[in-house]
Design a protein around this motif. Structure first.
Motif, short mmCIF file in Angstrom:
data_model
loop_
_atom_site.label_atom_id
_atom_site.label_comp_id
_atom_site.label_asym_id
_atom_site.label_seq_id
_atom_site.Cartn_x
_atom_site.Cartn_y
_atom_site.Cartn_z
N ILE A 39 43.89 40.96 44.43
CA ILE A 39 45.25 41.49 44.59
C ILE A 39 46.15 40.40 45.16
CG2 ILE A 39 46.66 43.18 45.83
CD1 ILE A 39 44.17 45.07 45.65
N MET A 40 45.63 39.63 46.10
CA MET A 40 46.40 38.52 46.66
C MET A 40 46.79 37.54 45.56
SD MET A 40 44.19 37.97 50.17
CE MET A 40 44.76 36.32 50.46
N LEU A 41 45.84 37.22 44.69
CA LEU A 41 46.10 36.29 43.60
C LEU A 41 47.15 36.86 42.66
CD1 LEU A 41 45.38 33.61 42.30
CD2 LEU A 41 43.51 34.76 41.13
N SER A 42 47.05 38.13 42.36
CA SER A 42 48.04 38.78 41.49
C SER A 42 49.43 38.73 42.11
CB SER A 42 47.60 40.22 41.24
OG SER A 42 48.56 40.90 40.49
N LYS A 45 50.89 35.30 41.71
CA LYS A 45 51.34 35.10 40.32
C LYS A 45 52.67 35.81 40.07
CE LYS A 45 46.81 34.58 38.17
NZ LYS A 45 45.84 35.23 37.27
N ASP A 46 52.79 37.06 40.53
CA ASP A 46 54.04 37.79 40.34
C ASP A 46 55.19 37.16 41.13
OD1 ASP A 46 53.15 39.66 38.50
OD2 ASP A 46 52.56 41.11 40.04
N GLY A 50 58.56 35.30 39.45
CA GLY A 50 59.85 35.86 39.83
C GLY A 50 59.92 37.38 39.73
N GLY A 51 58.82 38.00 39.36
CA GLY A 51 58.82 39.45 39.22
C GLY A 51 58.78 40.19 40.55
N TYR A 52 58.17 39.59 41.55
CA TYR A 52 58.05 40.23 42.85
C TYR A 52 58.48 39.24 43.92
CZ TYR A 52 56.16 42.79 46.80
OH TYR A 52 56.03 43.47 47.98
N ARG A 53 59.63 39.50 44.51
CA ARG A 53 60.17 38.63 45.56
C ARG A 53 60.39 39.37 46.87
NH1 ARG A 53 60.87 33.05 44.57
NH2 ARG A 53 60.30 32.81 42.41
N GLN A 111 53.51 47.54 42.34
CA GLN A 111 52.74 47.51 41.10
C GLN A 111 52.63 48.90 40.48
OE1 GLN A 111 48.96 45.66 42.23
NE2 GLN A 111 49.35 44.07 40.72
N ALA A 112 52.38 49.90 41.31
CA ALA A 112 52.26 51.28 40.80
C ALA A 112 53.58 51.73 40.21
CB ALA A 112 51.82 52.20 41.93
N ALA A 113 54.69 51.39 40.86
CA ALA A 113 56.00 51.76 40.34
C ALA A 113 56.27 51.07 39.02
CB ALA A 113 57.09 51.41 41.36
N GLN A 114 55.85 49.82 38.89
CA GLN A 114 56.01 49.08 37.63
C GLN A 114 55.20 49.73 36.52
OE1 GLN A 114 58.12 46.36 37.09
NE2 GLN A 114 58.84 47.05 39.07
#
Length: 123
Positions: A39-42, A45-46, A50-53, A111-114
């Motif tokens: 999860i940390m790696l994900s 990456k996000d 730029g998907g998760y700031r 992530q769940a919301a996405q």
């Protein structure tokens, strides 16, 4: 490895057998650390994409440094030492998890919301 007497080996095997419950109780914890590491790696990456700031700089830095430590072959206990080589890596990841646990929970909520939003993936 010397095979001078089987008595020494029997004592070791008996000790493992006696402590099998302790060992079994630790295995799921290690698995959980590695799952959280994914999860940390994900999250990194996000963040990079730029998907998760929505994460403080100190938290993404801590996660990145912990993951880089895992990748670094020159760490406190070399990974080539069978049995304990990854112990320091797991310790660093576990410490980082304690430090950024709330941020990881926020990320998983994101992530769940996405996923509920029906993100379209072009194949």
């Amino acid at each position: 490895m010397s095979t001078s007497t089987s008595g020494e080996h029997d004592v070791t095997i008996e000790k493992v057998n006696q402590r099998s419950k302790d060992i079994e109780n630790k295995l799921p914890k290690l698995k959980q650390v590695f799952e959280q590491g994914k999860i940390m790696l994900s999250m990194v990456k996000d963040y990079w994409d730029g998907g998760y700031r929505e994460i403080p700089y100190w938290a993404i830095s801590a996660v990145s440094l912990a993951l880089l430590y895992v990748l670094n072959p020159l760490d406190v206990i070399p990974d080539v030492i069978i049995g304990v080589g990854y112990l320091d890596d797991a310790t660093v990841v576990a410490f980082c998890l304690k430090l950024v646990q709330r941020e990881l929970e926020k990320y998983q909520e994101w992530q769940a919301a996405q996923a509920k939003g029906g993100k379209i993936v072009d194949v």
